[in-house]
Design a protein around this motif. Structure first.
Motif, PDB file in Angstrom:
ATOM      1  N   LEU A   1       0.833  -1.196   0.000  1.00  0.00           N
ATOM      2  CA  LEU A   1       0.000   0.000   0.000  1.00  0.00           C
ATOM      3  C   LEU A   1       0.868   1.246   0.000  1.00  0.00           C
ATOM      4  O   LEU A   1       0.608   2.194  -0.749  1.00  0.00           O
ATOM      5  CB  LEU A   1      -0.915  -0.022   1.227  1.00  0.00           C
ATOM      6  CG  LEU A   1      -1.838   1.189   1.406  1.00  0.00           C
ATOM      7  CD1 LEU A   1      -2.758   1.365   0.207  1.00  0.00           C
ATOM      8  CD2 LEU A   1      -2.643   1.045   2.701  1.00  0.00           C
ATOM      9  N   ALA A   2       1.916   1.257   0.803  1.00  0.00           N
ATOM     10  CA  ALA A   2       2.814   2.415   0.840  1.00  0.00           C
ATOM     11  C   ALA A   2       3.461   2.647  -0.520  1.00  0.00           C
ATOM     12  O   ALA A   2       3.604   3.789  -0.975  1.00  0.00           O
ATOM     13  CB  ALA A   2       3.884   2.219   1.912  1.00  0.00           C
ATOM     14  N   GLY A   3       3.865   1.571  -1.187  1.00  0.00           N
ATOM     15  CA  GLY A   3       4.491   1.706  -2.494  1.00  0.00           C
ATOM     16  C   GLY A   3       3.563   2.273  -3.540  1.00  0.00           C
ATOM     17  O   GLY A   3       3.951   3.144  -4.340  1.00  0.00           O
ATOM     18  N   TYR A   4       2.314   1.800  -3.569  1.00  0.00           N
ATOM     19  CA  TYR A   4       1.349   2.330  -4.533  1.00  0.00           C
ATOM     20  C   TYR A   4       1.014   3.791  -4.223  1.00  0.00           C
ATOM     21  O   TYR A   4       0.880   4.622  -5.132  1.00  0.00           O
ATOM     22  CB  TYR A   4       0.072   1.482  -4.530  1.00  0.00           C
ATOM     23  CG  TYR A   4       0.221   0.159  -5.246  1.00  0.00           C
ATOM     24  CD1 TYR A   4       0.319   0.102  -6.636  1.00  0.00           C
ATOM     25  CD2 TYR A   4       0.261  -1.041  -4.544  1.00  0.00           C
ATOM     26  CE1 TYR A   4       0.448  -1.117  -7.299  1.00  0.00           C
ATOM     27  CE2 TYR A   4       0.382  -2.270  -5.199  1.00  0.00           C
ATOM     28  CZ  TYR A   4       0.485  -2.295  -6.577  1.00  0.00           C
ATOM     29  OH  TYR A   4       0.613  -3.504  -7.224  1.00  0.00           O
ATOM     30  N   ARG A   5       0.864   4.113  -2.955  1.00  0.00           N
ATOM     31  CA  ARG A   5       0.585   5.504  -2.595  1.00  0.00           C
ATOM     32  C   ARG A   5       1.718   6.428  -3.036  1.00  0.00           C
ATOM     33  O   ARG A   5       1.475   7.521  -3.560  1.00  0.00           O
ATOM     34  CB  ARG A   5       0.393   5.603  -1.082  1.00  0.00           C
ATOM     35  CG  ARG A   5      -0.948   5.115  -0.573  1.00  0.00           C
ATOM     36  CD  ARG A   5      -0.970   5.084   0.948  1.00  0.00           C
ATOM     37  NE  ARG A   5      -2.320   4.892   1.472  1.00  0.00           N
ATOM     38  CZ  ARG A   5      -2.594   4.672   2.767  1.00  0.00           C
ATOM     39  NH1 ARG A   5      -1.599   4.628   3.645  1.00  0.00           N
ATOM     40  NH2 ARG A   5      -3.833   4.513   3.160  1.00  0.00           N
ATOM     41  N   LEU A   6       2.934   5.991  -2.819  1.00  0.00           N
ATOM     42  CA  LEU A   6       4.083   6.809  -3.188  1.00  0.00           C
ATOM     43  C   LEU A   6       4.161   7.003  -4.696  1.00  0.00           C
ATOM     44  O   LEU A   6       4.455   8.099  -5.185  1.00  0.00           O
ATOM     45  CB  LEU A   6       5.362   6.160  -2.660  1.00  0.00           C
ATOM     46  CG  LEU A   6       6.685   6.874  -2.956  1.00  0.00           C
ATOM     47  CD1 LEU A   6       6.671   8.284  -2.399  1.00  0.00           C
ATOM     48  CD2 LEU A   6       7.850   6.079  -2.374  1.00  0.00           C
ATOM     49  N   ARG A   7       3.888   5.949  -5.456  1.00  0.00           N
ATOM     50  CA  ARG A   7       3.945   6.065  -6.921  1.00  0.00           C
ATOM     51  C   ARG A   7       2.866   7.017  -7.427  1.00  0.00           C
ATOM     52  O   ARG A   7       3.114   7.838  -8.316  1.00  0.00           O
ATOM     53  CB  ARG A   7       3.799   4.675  -7.556  1.00  0.00           C
ATOM     54  CG  ARG A   7       3.997   4.650  -9.069  1.00  0.00           C
ATOM     55  CD  ARG A   7       5.409   5.088  -9.480  1.00  0.00           C
ATOM     56  NE  ARG A   7       6.460   4.345  -8.828  1.00  0.00           N
ATOM     57  CZ  ARG A   7       6.881   3.124  -9.184  1.00  0.00           C
ATOM     58  NH1 ARG A   7       6.323   2.520 -10.210  1.00  0.00           N
ATOM     59  NH2 ARG A   7       7.857   2.526  -8.533  1.00  0.00           N
ATOM     60  N   HIS A   8       1.647   6.903  -6.881  1.00  0.00           N
ATOM     61  CA  HIS A   8       0.601   7.847  -7.274  1.00  0.00           C
ATOM     62  C   HIS A   8       1.014   9.281  -6.953  1.00  0.00           C
ATOM     63  O   HIS A   8       0.783  10.205  -7.748  1.00  0.00           O
ATOM     64  CB  HIS A   8      -0.706   7.517  -6.558  1.00  0.00           C
ATOM     65  CG  HIS A   8      -1.532   6.471  -7.232  1.00  0.00           C
ATOM     66  ND1 HIS A   8      -2.259   6.724  -8.371  1.00  0.00           N
ATOM     67  CD2 HIS A   8      -1.757   5.162  -6.930  1.00  0.00           C
ATOM     68  CE1 HIS A   8      -2.909   5.622  -8.744  1.00  0.00           C
ATOM     69  NE2 HIS A   8      -2.615   4.662  -7.891  1.00  0.00           N
ATOM     70  N   ALA A   9       1.638   9.480  -5.796  1.00  0.00           N
ATOM     71  CA  ALA A   9       2.063  10.822  -5.416  1.00  0.00           C
ATOM     72  C   ALA A   9       3.109  11.358  -6.384  1.00  0.00           C
ATOM     73  O   ALA A   9       3.087  12.550  -6.736  1.00  0.00           O
ATOM     74  CB  ALA A   9       2.614  10.812  -3.991  1.00  0.00           C
TER      75      ALA A   9
END
Length: 518
Positions: free
Chosen positions: A206-214
């Motif tokens: 989840l952290a990885g996907y959030r960071l990529r979207h950001a």
């Protein structure tokens, strides 16, 4: 201030509150930096409202995916006005950016007037967001200008196409998948090279996907495209993992369903979707949005409910499994939903927004046939059933992404029969950035068109579609940019098609007639 001046001012953060926005109701512990670094967006318009979105992030590239935000919830004020300077505010309120939702905000507006432009902004902890322009859908047959875009690999180039799209000020943007890519740095750069660099690591958490979207949302050209108009968004594969199918990982990795659920959660947190879209581990993006009585958009999900690809996936020849009438791309529930919507449609036009090439496409030059099993060619029997339904639908047009090339195709119930009637036309948008600058290999294009006579136009450069829809016709510009490996490329219309409408009683004859092209 005209719309273009508004866009420039809004994306630069220059529109100041007049009058001041209401004071935020959260803790007095002020944020130490601007929380609106990811911009603003709107989506899913209706006759009386739309969804407003923002996500607070003082440090978008913070490695934990939380955007540098504290672990507490934060109050966010919002305003909607009928003018760019917010002197005529019609709605306002306070939402809560919850820490457990990555401090994202989704405000669902109702009670507004149909067919109107509105302007919106947010404020929190004394900080003001950029302003955005959005629109409610009209009540009648008001003409519509809309853009179609897809596939925006961050590493492959700059998002100049988003900027050019925004400068044309469409009423609506339809985005058809691969908004972000899950690969780690240089995970998919063989064709395009690397112009920019992804955040470290492949997206798995989840952290990885959030960071990529950001990282993607931090791009100013993407922010401009979001700020200029409401979006209809749907995902394809790279928002989760390349070529995933239903519950099946393309890599065979364990724990895929949990990973998919985390990717869906991050996608919802970063998109202007309604709250009912996220239903536990399922993200419902198949939906209908009507533009008055002129058009209905049927947004499909061609990834979440499909059977696994036949014959181990890829571009292959001689795969009889792909022809089975037991195979499904849409899933039983979505198929019934789509059939009901097509059969019951009362709008003049019906636009299917979906992700993968629907037309048959033979990749082999000369005798024999090779097809892409991840596309509708891998689910041929269900495609035939769908095209049969479209033949009974008023003025159907299919809008597609994924291919990284512009295509214009005639859809037939039998692609191998030159005399088979054309039941709809498919308009495929090239990518915003995926595969880099692109190219125009005229020999390759000529061979591809010869092998596929129902396809009349292909262009391998980056770009998007800009369409103008009226009661009588759909006019579409295929927009291209010659390069994205550096900034500043102009966009031009490389091809244009005009599709005339037809009444329900003369639809079959109109479908058989060729459209006008320039």
């Amino acid at each position: 201030m005209d719309r273009r001046a508004f866009l420039t001012a809004a994306t630069a953060g220059l529109l100041l509150p007049q009058p001041a926005a209401p004071a935020a109701a959260s803790s007095s512990r002020a944020l130490r930096a601007d929380p609106f670094t990811l911009g603003v967006a709107s989506g899913d318009p209706s006759a009386d409202g739309f969804v407003l979105w923002t996500r607070l992030a003082t440090d978008p590239m913070s490695g934990d995916g939380r955007g540098g935000m504290p672990s507490r919830d934060v109050a966010v004020d919002w305003q909607v006005a009928t003018d760019e300077r917010f002197s005529k505010i019609v709605e306002s309120g306070t939402a809560t950016a919850r820490a457990r939702a990555a401090h994202s905000v989704h405000v669902e507006l109702k009670g507004l007037r149909p067919g109107r432009d509105y302007f919106y902004r947010f404020r929190s902890q004394g900080r003001l967001s950029p302003a955005g322009r959005t629109r409610t859908t009209p009540a009648g047959e008001t003409p519509l200008t809309f853009a179609v875009a897809a596939c925006a690999h961050y590493e492959h180039g700059y998002y100049t196409a988003y900027r050019r799209l925004a400068e044309q000020e469409p009423d609506l943007v339809v985005f058809l998948g691969d908004y972000m890519y899950e690969y780690g740095p240089s995970g998919y750069t063989a064709l395009a090279g690397r112009v920019r660099t992804h955040t470290p690591g492949k997206c798995r958490t989840l952290a990885g996907y959030r960071l990529r979207h950001a990282q993607y949302k931090s791009d100013p050209d993407l922010q401009a495209a979001h700020a200029v108009a409401p979006w209809l968004v749907s995902f394809d594969d790279h928002e989760v993992e390349n070529n995933w199918a239903g519950p099946v990982s393309s890599t065979g990795a364990a724990g895929f369903e949990q990973r998919r659920a985390q990717a869906f959660r991050a996608y919802y947190e970063n998109m202007p979707l309604r709250g009912g879209s996220l239903q536990g581990a399922v993200l419902r993006v198949n939906r209908r949005v009507s533009w008055g009585t002129l058009a209905r958009f049927h947004l499909l999900d061609t990834r979440q409910f499909r059977d696994d690809q036949a014959c181990l996936d890829g571009v292959r020849a001689g795969c009889d499994e792909r022809l089975s009438d037991r195979r499904t791309l849409l899933g039983a529930d979505q198929w019934r939903w789509l059939e009901s919507g097509l059969n019951g449609s009362t709008t003049r036009w019906n636009l299917l927004g979906q992700q993968i090439l629907m037309a048959q496409r033979d990749f082999k030059v000369g005798p024999g046939r090779e097809v892409n099993l991840d596309s509708w060619d891998g689910y041929a029997a269900e495609r035939t059933r769908l095209l049969g339904s479209l033949s009974r639908t008023p003025n159907p047009v299919v809008l597609t992404g994924d291919a990284h090339m512009h295509h214009l195709a005639e859809l037939k119930t039998d692609f191998d029969d030159p005399g088979s009637p054309v039941v709809a036309r498919e308009l495929v948008a090239s990518s915003i950035a995926s595969d880099g600058d692109g190219y125009r290999d005229r020999t390759w294009i000529a061979e591809a068109l010869q092998e596929n006579p129902h396809i009349s136009y292909i262009d391998q450069r980056r770009g998007y579609l800009m369409a103008r829809l009226t009661r009588d016709e759909l006019s579409v510009d295929f927009r291209t940019l010659d390069y994205i490996s550096r900034k500043g490329a102009p966009a031009k219309t490389s091809h244009r098609i005009t599709i005339p409408s037809a009444s329900a009683t003369t639809a079959a004859a109109a479908h058989a007639a060729p459209p006008r092209t320039d």
